[in-house]
Scaffold this motif. Structure first.
Motif, PDB file in Angstrom:
ATOM      1  N   GLU A  13       0.841  -1.201   0.000  1.00 19.17           N
ATOM      2  CA  GLU A  13       0.000   0.000   0.000  1.00 19.17           C
ATOM      3  C   GLU A  13       0.876   1.252   0.000  1.00 19.17           C
ATOM      4  OE1 GLU A  13      -0.332  -2.392   2.545  1.00 19.17           O
ATOM      5  OE2 GLU A  13      -1.913  -3.465   1.475  1.00 19.17           O
ATOM      6  N   GLN A  14       1.958   1.209   0.762  1.00 19.67           N
ATOM      7  CA  GLN A  14       2.886   2.339   0.806  1.00 19.67           C
ATOM      8  C   GLN A  14       3.517   2.546  -0.577  1.00 19.67           C
ATOM      9  OE1 GLN A  14       5.507   0.675   3.736  1.00 19.67           O
ATOM     10  NE2 GLN A  14       4.467   1.667   5.462  1.00 19.67           N
ATOM     11  N   SER A  15       3.932   1.460  -1.191  1.00 19.40           N
ATOM     12  CA  SER A  15       4.591   1.569  -2.487  1.00 19.40           C
ATOM     13  C   SER A  15       3.631   2.111  -3.540  1.00 19.40           C
ATOM     14  CB  SER A  15       5.182   0.227  -2.932  1.00 19.40           C
ATOM     15  OG  SER A  15       4.182  -0.712  -3.237  1.00 19.40           O
ATOM     16  N   GLN A  16       2.368   1.713  -3.506  1.00 23.77           N
ATOM     17  CA  GLN A  16       1.392   2.216  -4.481  1.00 23.77           C
ATOM     18  C   GLN A  16       1.166   3.715  -4.321  1.00 23.77           C
ATOM     19  OE1 GLN A  16       0.218   0.532  -7.138  1.00 23.77           O
ATOM     20  NE2 GLN A  16       1.650  -1.020  -6.411  1.00 23.77           N
ATOM     21  N   MET A  17       1.088   4.191  -3.086  1.00 25.16           N
ATOM     22  CA  MET A  17       0.924   5.619  -2.833  1.00 25.16           C
ATOM     23  C   MET A  17       2.137   6.384  -3.367  1.00 25.16           C
ATOM     24  SD  MET A  17       2.093   8.258  -0.627  1.00 25.16           S
ATOM     25  CE  MET A  17       2.756   7.427   0.803  1.00 25.16           C
ATOM     26  N   LEU A  18       3.336   5.869  -3.098  1.00 20.22           N
ATOM     27  CA  LEU A  18       4.555   6.535  -3.545  1.00 20.22           C
ATOM     28  C   LEU A  18       4.690   6.507  -5.065  1.00 20.22           C
ATOM     29  CD1 LEU A  18       6.927   5.238  -0.759  1.00 20.22           C
ATOM     30  CD2 LEU A  18       6.165   7.601  -1.072  1.00 20.22           C
ATOM     31  N   ILE A  19       4.286   5.433  -5.694  1.00 21.29           N
ATOM     32  CA  ILE A  19       4.319   5.366  -7.160  1.00 21.29           C
ATOM     33  C   ILE A  19       3.431   6.469  -7.735  1.00 21.29           C
ATOM     34  CG2 ILE A  19       3.572   4.004  -9.160  1.00 21.29           C
ATOM     35  CD1 ILE A  19       4.607   1.503  -7.614  1.00 21.29           C
ATOM     36  N   GLY A  20       2.255   6.653  -7.153  1.00 22.73           N
ATOM     37  CA  GLY A  20       1.364   7.721  -7.606  1.00 22.73           C
ATOM     38  C   GLY A  20       2.007   9.091  -7.474  1.00 22.73           C
ATOM     39  N   LYS A  21       2.664   9.331  -6.341  1.00 17.67           N
ATOM     40  CA  LYS A  21       3.335  10.618  -6.120  1.00 17.67           C
ATOM     41  C   LYS A  21       4.493  10.806  -7.104  1.00 17.67           C
ATOM     42  CE  LYS A  21       0.908  11.908  -2.550  1.00 17.67           C
ATOM     43  NZ  LYS A  21      -0.055  13.008  -2.674  1.00 17.67           N
ATOM     44  N   LEU A  22       5.261   9.748  -7.336  1.00 19.32           N
ATOM     45  CA  LEU A  22       6.384   9.838  -8.273  1.00 19.32           C
ATOM     46  C   LEU A  22       5.895  10.096  -9.694  1.00 19.32           C
ATOM     47  CD1 LEU A  22       8.539   6.983  -6.765  1.00 19.32           C
ATOM     48  CD2 LEU A  22       9.275   9.372  -6.996  1.00 19.32           C
ATOM     49  N   LEU A  23       4.782   9.479 -10.073  1.00 19.47           N
ATOM     50  CA  LEU A  23       4.245   9.686 -11.418  1.00 19.47           C
ATOM     51  C   LEU A  23       3.709  11.097 -11.604  1.00 19.47           C
ATOM     52  CD1 LEU A  23       2.565   6.234 -12.092  1.00 19.47           C
ATOM     53  CD2 LEU A  23       4.642   7.161 -13.164  1.00 19.47           C
ATOM     54  N   GLU A  24       3.322  11.766 -10.510  1.00 19.98           N
ATOM     55  CA  GLU A  24       2.924  13.171 -10.609  1.00 19.98           C
ATOM     56  C   GLU A  24       4.122  14.028 -11.036  1.00 19.98           C
ATOM     57  OE1 GLU A  24       1.187  14.530  -6.939  1.00 19.98           O
ATOM     58  OE2 GLU A  24      -0.320  12.929  -6.950  1.00 19.98           O
TER      59      GLU A  24
END
Length: 69
Positions: A13-24
């Motif tokens: 769950e942490q990695s998915q949130m961070l992936i979203g932030k990185l893709l921004e």
């Protein structure tokens, strides 16, 4: 260009949130975590990568991140 980082991200769950932030910040990139690896690897495939931005982004969310040589 592919860059590899060592992190302390533990949960999917942490990695998915961070992936979203990185893709921004890097919308045309491919981002993934390998949480099975002992170094909790973050891989980013993009035309240009700013190490400082990536490290600061993870740090701002309470995670450690460093470039793997």
């Amino acid at each position: 260009m592919i860059e590899v980082f060592k992190t302390n991200v533990q949960e999917a769950e942490q990695s998915q949130m961070l992936i979203g932030k990185l893709l921004e910040h890097f919308p045309d990139s491919a981002v993934n975590f390998d949480l099975e690896d002992c170094d909790k690897i973050l891989r980013i495939h993009a035309s240009s990568i700013c190490h400082k931005t990536i490290i600061e982004l993870l740090n701002s969310h309470g995670y450690h991140c460093e470039v793997l040589p």
